[in-house]
Write a protein that holds these residues in place. Structure first.
Motif, PDB file in Angstrom:
ATOM      1  N   ASN A  33       0.801  -1.235   0.000  1.00 31.54           N
ATOM      2  CA  ASN A  33       0.000   0.000   0.000  1.00 31.54           C
ATOM      3  C   ASN A  33       0.830   1.279   0.000  1.00 31.54           C
ATOM      4  O   ASN A  33       0.476   2.262   0.648  1.00 31.54           O
ATOM      5  CB  ASN A  33      -0.968   0.021   1.193  1.00 31.54           C
ATOM      6  CG  ASN A  33      -1.963  -1.112   1.106  1.00 31.54           C
ATOM      7  OD1 ASN A  33      -2.451  -1.435   0.030  1.00 31.54           O
ATOM      8  ND2 ASN A  33      -2.249  -1.729   2.225  1.00 31.54           N
ATOM      9  N   MET A  34       1.938   1.271  -0.729  1.00 32.88           N
ATOM     10  CA  MET A  34       2.713   2.498  -0.876  1.00 32.88           C
ATOM     11  C   MET A  34       1.827   3.540  -1.555  1.00 32.88           C
ATOM     12  O   MET A  34       1.132   3.222  -2.520  1.00 32.88           O
ATOM     13  CB  MET A  34       3.958   2.237  -1.729  1.00 32.88           C
ATOM     14  CG  MET A  34       4.839   3.449  -1.917  1.00 32.88           C
ATOM     15  SD  MET A  34       6.237   3.035  -2.984  1.00 32.88           S
ATOM     16  CE  MET A  34       7.286   4.432  -2.646  1.00 32.88           C
ATOM     17  N   PRO A  35       1.808   4.783  -1.038  1.00 36.39           N
ATOM     18  CA  PRO A  35       0.951   5.798  -1.652  1.00 36.39           C
ATOM     19  C   PRO A  35       1.454   6.193  -3.041  1.00 36.39           C
ATOM     20  O   PRO A  35       2.549   6.741  -3.181  1.00 36.39           O
ATOM     21  CB  PRO A  35       1.033   6.976  -0.674  1.00 36.39           C
ATOM     22  CG  PRO A  35       2.280   6.765   0.106  1.00 36.39           C
ATOM     23  CD  PRO A  35       2.536   5.287   0.133  1.00 36.39           C
ATOM     24  N   ALA A  36       0.675   5.843  -4.049  1.00 32.95           N
ATOM     25  CA  ALA A  36       1.025   6.141  -5.440  1.00 32.95           C
ATOM     26  C   ALA A  36      -0.267   6.293  -6.227  1.00 32.95           C
ATOM     27  O   ALA A  36      -1.295   5.723  -5.860  1.00 32.95           O
ATOM     28  CB  ALA A  36       1.863   5.007  -6.019  1.00 32.95           C
ATOM     29  N   TYR A  37      -0.199   7.070  -7.283  1.00 35.25           N
ATOM     30  CA  TYR A  37      -1.396   7.399  -8.052  1.00 35.25           C
ATOM     31  C   TYR A  37      -1.126   7.190  -9.524  1.00 35.25           C
ATOM     32  O   TYR A  37      -0.131   7.670 -10.044  1.00 35.25           O
ATOM     33  CB  TYR A  37      -1.794   8.861  -7.795  1.00 35.25           C
ATOM     34  CG  TYR A  37      -1.960   9.135  -6.323  1.00 35.25           C
ATOM     35  CD1 TYR A  37      -3.188   8.968  -5.690  1.00 35.25           C
ATOM     36  CD2 TYR A  37      -0.864   9.506  -5.545  1.00 35.25           C
ATOM     37  CE1 TYR A  37      -3.318   9.185  -4.325  1.00 35.25           C
ATOM     38  CE2 TYR A  37      -0.988   9.730  -4.176  1.00 35.25           C
ATOM     39  CZ  TYR A  37      -2.217   9.563  -3.575  1.00 35.25           C
ATOM     40  OH  TYR A  37      -2.344   9.770  -2.229  1.00 35.25           O
ATOM     41  N   ALA A  56       7.827   0.250   4.343  1.00 35.64           N
ATOM     42  CA  ALA A  56       8.854  -0.377   3.515  1.00 35.64           C
ATOM     43  C   ALA A  56       9.712  -1.353   4.299  1.00 35.64           C
ATOM     44  O   ALA A  56      10.629  -1.946   3.754  1.00 35.64           O
ATOM     45  CB  ALA A  56       9.744   0.704   2.891  1.00 35.64           C
ATOM     46  N   ALA A  57       9.416  -1.536   5.590  1.00 35.08           N
ATOM     47  CA  ALA A  57      10.241  -2.410   6.420  1.00 35.08           C
ATOM     48  C   ALA A  57      10.123  -3.857   5.956  1.00 35.08           C
ATOM     49  O   ALA A  57       9.081  -4.282   5.464  1.00 35.08           O
ATOM     50  CB  ALA A  57       9.800  -2.296   7.880  1.00 35.08           C
ATOM     51  N   VAL A  67       5.144   9.531   0.741  1.00 35.63           N
ATOM     52  CA  VAL A  67       6.099   8.423   0.714  1.00 35.63           C
ATOM     53  C   VAL A  67       6.913   8.419   2.010  1.00 35.63           C
ATOM     54  O   VAL A  67       7.110   7.376   2.637  1.00 35.63           O
ATOM     55  CB  VAL A  67       7.015   8.513  -0.528  1.00 35.63           C
ATOM     56  CG1 VAL A  67       8.132   7.482  -0.463  1.00 35.63           C
ATOM     57  CG2 VAL A  67       6.194   8.329  -1.810  1.00 35.63           C
ATOM     58  N   ASP A  68       7.361   9.597   2.445  1.00 33.91           N
ATOM     59  CA  ASP A  68       8.109   9.710   3.704  1.00 33.91           C
ATOM     60  C   ASP A  68       7.281   9.202   4.878  1.00 33.91           C
ATOM     61  O   ASP A  68       7.770   8.427   5.704  1.00 33.91           O
ATOM     62  CB  ASP A  68       8.506  11.166   3.975  1.00 33.91           C
ATOM     63  CG  ASP A  68       9.706  11.614   3.158  1.00 33.91           C
ATOM     64  OD1 ASP A  68      10.450  10.754   2.639  1.00 33.91           O
ATOM     65  OD2 ASP A  68       9.904  12.835   3.053  1.00 33.91           O
ATOM     66  N   ASP A  69       6.022   9.628   4.959  1.00 31.23           N
ATOM     67  CA  ASP A  69       5.143   9.201   6.052  1.00 31.23           C
ATOM     68  C   ASP A  69       4.959   7.685   6.035  1.00 31.23           C
ATOM     69  O   ASP A  69       4.974   7.031   7.080  1.00 31.23           O
ATOM     70  CB  ASP A  69       3.773   9.879   5.958  1.00 31.23           C
ATOM     71  CG  ASP A  69       3.828  11.360   6.282  1.00 31.23           C
ATOM     72  OD1 ASP A  69       4.843  11.818   6.866  1.00 31.23           O
ATOM     73  OD2 ASP A  69       2.865  12.077   5.956  1.00 31.23           O
ATOM     74  N   TRP A  70       4.789   7.134   4.827  1.00 28.09           N
ATOM     75  CA  TRP A  70       4.595   5.691   4.664  1.00 28.09           C
ATOM     76  C   TRP A  70       5.827   4.931   5.148  1.00 28.09           C
ATOM     77  O   TRP A  70       5.717   3.937   5.864  1.00 28.09           O
ATOM     78  CB  TRP A  70       4.284   5.396   3.195  1.00 28.09           C
ATOM     79  CG  TRP A  70       4.172   3.955   2.844  1.00 28.09           C
ATOM     80  CD1 TRP A  70       3.095   3.142   3.069  1.00 28.09           C
ATOM     81  CD2 TRP A  70       5.159   3.149   2.195  1.00 28.09           C
ATOM     82  NE1 TRP A  70       3.364   1.880   2.587  1.00 28.09           N
ATOM     83  CE2 TRP A  70       4.612   1.863   2.049  1.00 28.09           C
ATOM     84  CE3 TRP A  70       6.441   3.397   1.719  1.00 28.09           C
ATOM     85  CZ2 TRP A  70       5.311   0.821   1.452  1.00 28.09           C
ATOM     86  CZ3 TRP A  70       7.135   2.363   1.116  1.00 28.09           C
ATOM     87  CH2 TRP A  70       6.581   1.085   0.993  1.00 28.09           C
TER      88      TRP A  70
END
Length: 71
Positions: free
Chosen positions: A33-37, A59-60, A50-53
């Motif tokens: 669920n990486m924020p991408a559009y 990403a761990a 992306v930083d918040d995610w």
């Protein structure tokens, strides 16, 4: 125009920003669920999202020792 409006970043910019390849980003989008559009055929990103995610552990690695490393 409002200078606080964040510009959209491209896949290439996010790859360079994070230092990872396109395949990693695509897996994160699809599995984590990486924020991408999707804009037409292109992927667009907001670096702040992306930083918040990433900070929230998105990403761990699944078997990560992340908590131990942070202490």
């Amino acid at each position: 125009m409002d200078k606080n409006i964040e510009k959209w970043s491209t896949m290439k910019e996010v790859q360079e920003y994070l230092g990872v390849g396109r395949e990693s980003i695509m897996q994160w989008i699809n599995k984590r669920n990486m924020p991408a559009y999707k804009v037409g055929r292109l992927w667009k990103f907001k670096l702040s999202e992306v930083d918040d995610w990433i900070r929230s552990g998105g990403a761990a690695e699944e078997n990560s020792e992340k908590e131990n490393k942070e202490n």
